[in-house]
Design an enzyme around this catalytic site. Structure first.
Site, PDB file in Angstrom:
ATOM      1  N   GLU A 180       0.867  -1.204   0.000  1.00 53.10           N
ATOM      2  CA  GLU A 180       0.000   0.000   0.000  1.00 53.10           C
ATOM      3  C   GLU A 180       0.895   1.242   0.000  1.00 53.10           C
ATOM      4  O   GLU A 180       0.720   2.165   0.807  1.00 53.10           O
ATOM      5  CB  GLU A 180      -0.897   0.006   1.236  1.00 53.10           C
ATOM      6  CG  GLU A 180      -1.686  -1.276   1.419  1.00 53.10           C
ATOM      7  CD  GLU A 180      -2.595  -1.282   2.643  1.00 53.10           C
ATOM      8  OE1 GLU A 180      -3.783  -1.545   2.478  1.00 53.10           O
ATOM      9  OE2 GLU A 180      -2.097  -1.027   3.752  1.00 53.10           O
ATOM     10  N   CYS A 214     -10.551   1.002   7.565  1.00 57.64           N
ATOM     11  CA  CYS A 214      -9.929   2.252   7.991  1.00 57.64           C
ATOM     12  C   CYS A 214     -10.519   3.472   7.281  1.00 57.64           C
ATOM     13  O   CYS A 214     -10.630   4.545   7.869  1.00 57.64           O
ATOM     14  CB  CYS A 214      -8.425   2.188   7.743  1.00 57.64           C
ATOM     15  SG  CYS A 214      -7.974   1.576   6.115  1.00 57.64           S
TER      16      CYS A 214
HETATM   17  O1  FUB Z   1      -2.946  -0.494   9.248  1.00 59.74           O
HETATM   18  C1  FUB Z   1      -4.061   0.321   9.540  1.00 59.74           C
HETATM   19  C2  FUB Z   1      -4.676   0.802   8.270  1.00 59.74           C
HETATM   20  O2  FUB Z   1      -5.130  -0.311   7.503  1.00 59.74           O
HETATM   21  C3  FUB Z   1      -3.738   1.516   7.334  1.00 59.74           C
HETATM   22  O3  FUB Z   1      -3.612   2.872   7.584  1.00 59.74           O
HETATM   23  C4  FUB Z   1      -4.344   1.257   6.024  1.00 59.74           C
HETATM   24  O4  FUB Z   1      -3.485   1.489   4.959  1.00 59.74           O
HETATM   25  C5  FUB Z   1      -4.761  -0.171   6.148  1.00 59.74           C
HETATM   26  O5  FUB Z   1      -3.690  -1.012   5.873  1.00 59.74           O
HETATM   27 ZN    ZN Z   2      -7.943   3.405   4.651  1.00 60.61          ZN
END
Ligand code: FUB
Ligand code: ZN
Length: 676
Positions: free
Chosen positions: A349, A445
């Site tokens: 990501e 999230c």
């Molecule tokens: O790891 C917590 C949240 O979940 C991250 O900020 C997002 O990118 C997702 O991976």
């Molecule tokens: Zn998110």
């Protein structure tokens, strides 16, 4: 750092956002997203991925009750890793265990933060009562010593703080702080804030530079900016010092995350020589002041940079601001999509290498653009430069709003710039890209992050210092500010993002008020009229207006919004020979619903004039654009043939605002289109 430039967001209690565009979004969040998300957090949305968030708090609370009742005979749970794998096939039969991702608690914390902001703009006793009951659930989960993370309370605290890199304890703590401060500022209720302080004190006792304390720092940043906020809310210097410690300790050798024993979760330790790459993922490969390129997980990165900027402002640390500036430049000059999406690769990501901005495999997580707005606002807080606000505006109207459906009930996690639904279904490399927004996510999230941002959007639009009020984003609102014991009243009436006319009504007699008005980077020439003062100065993209204000003065600004054809730097391989359309701050796209499928066969006639018209999408007003162009005709059969100039037919390309796409069923979408 010129500390005299520093400014802080105008408190939400000192404004009423009345904006047609943003009020609608805020109302959507208040009426749809907040109640919907509450149902989702309680696992009551049919067909949506279960959250288990509230359930985990209840289970942790139940354990605490047992602990109290049984005293010394209570057998503390011994840590056993339970991740999402432990999710039972039939959620009807759940044991008193922790379910979901390790950071599930944070979904509630973002929700309560959104509720807090929303209450400042729209008091709602039913919502507040519901939130109060939820706060009780959270507080019941807190342990005697202040510790509060349901994952470890349920699974066993013996391993608490042993996997800072992956297990998000300090991340959940950070979101808890943000939520508690927002809720307290909105309602004056201290129940959650007190719980947070107790936890913060516990964490402060555990981590720090002092001998004997743990030298770890968050694997997923956010606690840094949250602690800075807690310091501002409480005046307690220790919290700022802890934020600073987390920032300065990061990336020092030997790498902290390489020393952690992650036990069963990581059977064999990674190779020594890969440590740099592993630590890049969470920006812990170098001390932060030496980092020059934005790397790793994009949300983590911008949350860290926001914390750095906040601490730089609060401590007047020039070096830290300079480090933030380098990282800012790395993002906006080399790694940001036109929509202000960030994260060019789904692997980790993460940010990809400079100029690698593929549009159909983009990650561009909604949270990452939200984090970019956090970063931008904090940079603005140190130095009011229009380029920060330009990025903030670009993210808000494009890469962020695209994350939520127009009815507020479904969401994108990934925000690509080109989508072919068939590829999303059949190509593993694009399986992260969805052509239709989802009701909820196992890793949820983004939706509550959107809610907290949209319901506090006014705090991004306006900021203040002593006698100056900054207007960073043009949004209709009634504002008040105190200067030398006198109240200044300002009313802004704005047509953004569809019309560039803005009126500013000022009542500020005998106050010496200076208005600092952003001159958007996308506008070549603006006009200003009305009660114009002699003293007017343009500095770093802001127009500073100072005068002896009368009883009722009005300024009128016009920022012409012309359709603009945008090209990317030639280093961006994906977009060579292509152009995108913007009008004012809004990025446009083509969608199958208006243009038929196979959008890749379309091209823009760059000599032609675009026509802007008043339209709607799903009943919502929007400026739409018709742009003359062509559709390439495919007459040859077979996969290959001898090249000849492709035949093309004239057509009218029908553009809609990017953030409004995917509201009319599954279809193709494309931002960048070939040019003729
Ligand atoms: O790891 C917590 C949240 O979940 C991250 O900020 C997002 O990118 C997702 O991976
Ligand atoms: Zn998110």
């Amino acid at each position: 750092m010129e500390r005299k430039e520093c400014n802080t967001p105008l408190p939400l209690r000192n404004m009423q956002v009345t904006d047609t565009f943003w009020k609608k979004e805020m109302e959507l969040v208040r009426k749809e997203a907040i109640p919907y998300q509450w149902e989702a957090l309680n696992d009551r949305v049919e067909g949506a991925a279960p959250s288990f968030c509230i359930r985990n708090f209840k289970v942790a609370g139940k354990l605490n009750r047992k602990r109290r009742e049984m005293g010394a005979s209570f057998e503390e749970p011994k840590y056993t890793f339970r991740g999402f794998e432990s999710l039972p096939k039939e959620p009807g039969h759940l044991e008193d265990k922790f379910y979901g991702f390790v950071f599930q608690d944070s979904d509630f914390y973002k929700w309560i933060e959104a509720v807090g902001y929303s209450l400042t703009q729209h008091p709602d006793s039913a919502l507040e009562e519901m939130a109060d009951r939820a706060v009780e659930l959270v507080c019941n989960a807190q342990q005697e010593d202040g510790y509060l993370d349901t994952y470890y309370i349920i699974n066993g605290r013996d391993k608490s703080f042993t996997n800072l890199r992956d297990n998000h304890e300090l991340y959940c703590f950070g979101h808890l702080v943000e939520g508690a401060v927002a809720y307290w500022q909105a309602t004056g209720k201290k129940r959650l804030l007190d719980a947070v302080r107790k936890f913060a004190d516990y964490i402060d006792g555990y981590f720090g530079p002092e001998k004997g304390k743990c030298k770890g720092y968050p694997g997923h940043e956010v606690a840094e900016m949250a602690l800075a906020r807690l310091y501002e809310a409480t005046g307690e210097e220790r919290y700022l010092a802890l934020a600073r410690f987390f920032i300065e300790e990061r990336g020092r050798q030997p790498y902290y995350f390489e020393q952690e024993d992650r036990g069963a979760q990581e059977e064999k330790k990674g190779k020594e020589e890969d440590a740099w790459g592993r630590n890049q993922y969470c920006q812990a490969h170098l001390p932060v002041r030496e980092q020059e390129e934005a790397v790793g997980h994009a949300v983590r990165a911008v949350y860290l940079y926001s914390g750095m900027a906040e601490v730089a402002r609060l401590t007047g640390d020039e070096g830290l601001y300079a480090a933030c500036r380098k990282l800012w430049d790395s993002i906006v000059n080399e790694k940001m999509y036109l929509t202000a999406g960030i994260g060019g690769t789904h692997i980790g990501e993460a940010f990809s290498f400079p100029y690698d901005l593929p549009d159909d495999t983009a990650y561009a997580e909604t949270c990452a653009s939200i984090g970019l707005v956090f970063f931008a606002r904090r940079m603005l807080g140190i130095s009011p430069e229009a380029e920060y606000a330009d990025v903030m505006e670009r993210a808000l109207y494009n890469g962020i709003l695209s994350g939520m459906a127009l009815d507020g009930k479904s969401f994108f996690y990934v925000n690509p710039l080109s989508v072919n639904p068939v590829a999303c279904r059949r190509d593993e490399r694009k399986s992260h890209v969805k052509a239709v927004r989802q009701k909820w996510f196992g890793c949820a999230c983004c939706p509550p992050n959107l809610s907290r941002l949209v319901s506090s959007v006014g705090a991004y639009a306006f900021s203040e210092r002593e006698d100056t009020l900054f207007v960073h984003l043009y949004m209709s609102a009634k504002l008040s500010k105190e200067i030398g014991g006198k109240r200044v009243q300002i009313e802004i009436v704005s047509g953004f993002p569809w019309e560039g006319k803005v009126q500013i009504h000022v009542k500020a007699q005998d106050t010496g008020l200076t208005l600092a008005l952003r001159l958007p980077g996308w506008c070549r020439e603006y006009q200003i009229a009305g009660c114009l003062p002699k003293e007017r100065e343009e500095r770093k993209g802001y127009l500073y207006v100072k005068k002896d204000w009368g009883e009722a003065d009005t300024l009128e600004l016009t920022f012409p919004m012309e359709v603009c054809l945008i090209a990317a730097n030639g280093a961006v391989r994906e977009t060579v020979g292509k152009a995108a359309l913007m009008r004012g701050p809004v990025v446009y796209c083509l969608e199958g619903a208006d243009n038929g499928e196979e959008l890749h066969l379309l091209s823009i006639d760059t000599d032609a004039k675009p026509q802007v018209w008043d339209g709607e999408i799903c009943g919502l007003a929007a400026k739409r654009i018709a742009m003359p162009g062509y559709r390439q005709q495919e007459r040859e059969s077979g996969l290959y043939h001898v090249w000849k100039k492709p035949e093309k037919e004239k057509t009218m390309l029908q553009y809609i605002p990017y953030f409004m796409w995917a509201n009319r069923g599954e279809n193709e979408m494309q931002v960048w289109t070939r040019t003729e």
